[in-house]
Design a protein around this motif. Sequence first.
Motif, short mmCIF file in Angstrom:
data_model
loop_
_atom_site.label_atom_id
_atom_site.label_comp_id
_atom_site.label_asym_id
_atom_site.label_seq_id
_atom_site.Cartn_x
_atom_site.Cartn_y
_atom_site.Cartn_z
N SER A 16 15.11 -24.80 33.40
CA SER A 16 13.47 -23.92 33.28
C SER A 16 14.43 -22.42 34.06
O SER A 16 14.79 -22.60 34.54
CB SER A 16 12.22 -24.64 33.56
N GLN A 20 17.48 -21.37 34.86
CA GLN A 20 17.89 -21.05 33.70
C GLN A 20 18.50 -19.80 32.93
O GLN A 20 19.68 -19.54 32.42
CB GLN A 20 17.08 -21.90 31.69
N GLY A 42 14.19 -29.69 29.22
CA GLY A 42 14.14 -28.07 29.72
C GLY A 42 15.50 -28.05 30.14
O GLY A 42 16.19 -26.60 28.67
N THR A 191 7.47 -17.54 36.00
CA THR A 191 8.00 -18.55 35.36
C THR A 191 6.98 -19.88 35.23
O THR A 191 5.49 -19.92 35.55
CB THR A 191 9.44 -18.90 36.33
#
Length: 254
Positions: A16, A20, A42, A191
């Motif tokens: 994530s 990511q 995730g 995020t």
Amino acid sequence: MRRYDGRRVLVTGAGSGIGQGIALRLLSEGAQLVAADINDEGLKTTIEAATEEQRARLHTLTLDVADPESVSATVSAAVEFLGGLDVLVNAAGIMRAGHTHELPLDVWNKVLAVNLTGTFLVTQQALPHLIETQRGVVVNFSSTSAFGSVPYMSAYAASKAGVNAFTHAIALEYVKQGLRAVNIVPGGIGTGLTAGLDLPADADWSLLARLPGWIEGGMLGKPEDVAGAVAMVASDDGRYITGTEIRVDGGALM
């Protein structure tokens, strides 16, 4: 750009957010990459976000950075899959907020275990493989909270200040073995980590008003903003950069 053709990369926290974003950016530049995270769901989203061609160069592993056995097993599996290791990106991290005088000890310990000790554990296991390449790179994650006053997040700030010191120490210790170590210092990045931060109900927002950066009127940055900085510094374009910080904060610390 294909700066990562032939480069073997391990990214923690890759399920994530910033981690990511970094994994996808380095894959787009040709990396052979292991994405590791404690969150298996995730990791599935990371796979889904990659192209079919990139998936052939992508492997995912479950990792708890605060667990020494998990770290040892994951780094060994990553090196086996990749055939070595050129770049380590320690992007796994957590945030917790609260009045310091009310902060439970287990919360303090958890934040340091993931952010600071986790960075140490993964780096320690990866170092022999990074040194073997004679051009290994460690990218760690600090925070503007380690440099500027941030209320209600003393554990997080302390953990990130520790990462700063750790990074400088290994940068000097292993410089003659060709290793580079750099801290990325994000400011406010949009995020799930920042969106889910639970501030005290009576938090004084006047103390927090100075935190966002100034670029784009104080808007939060994006994971890809950080990923671009990592892609540069961990590539040969950053070959003369080590033992220092790169801020990606929209001017928050000006």
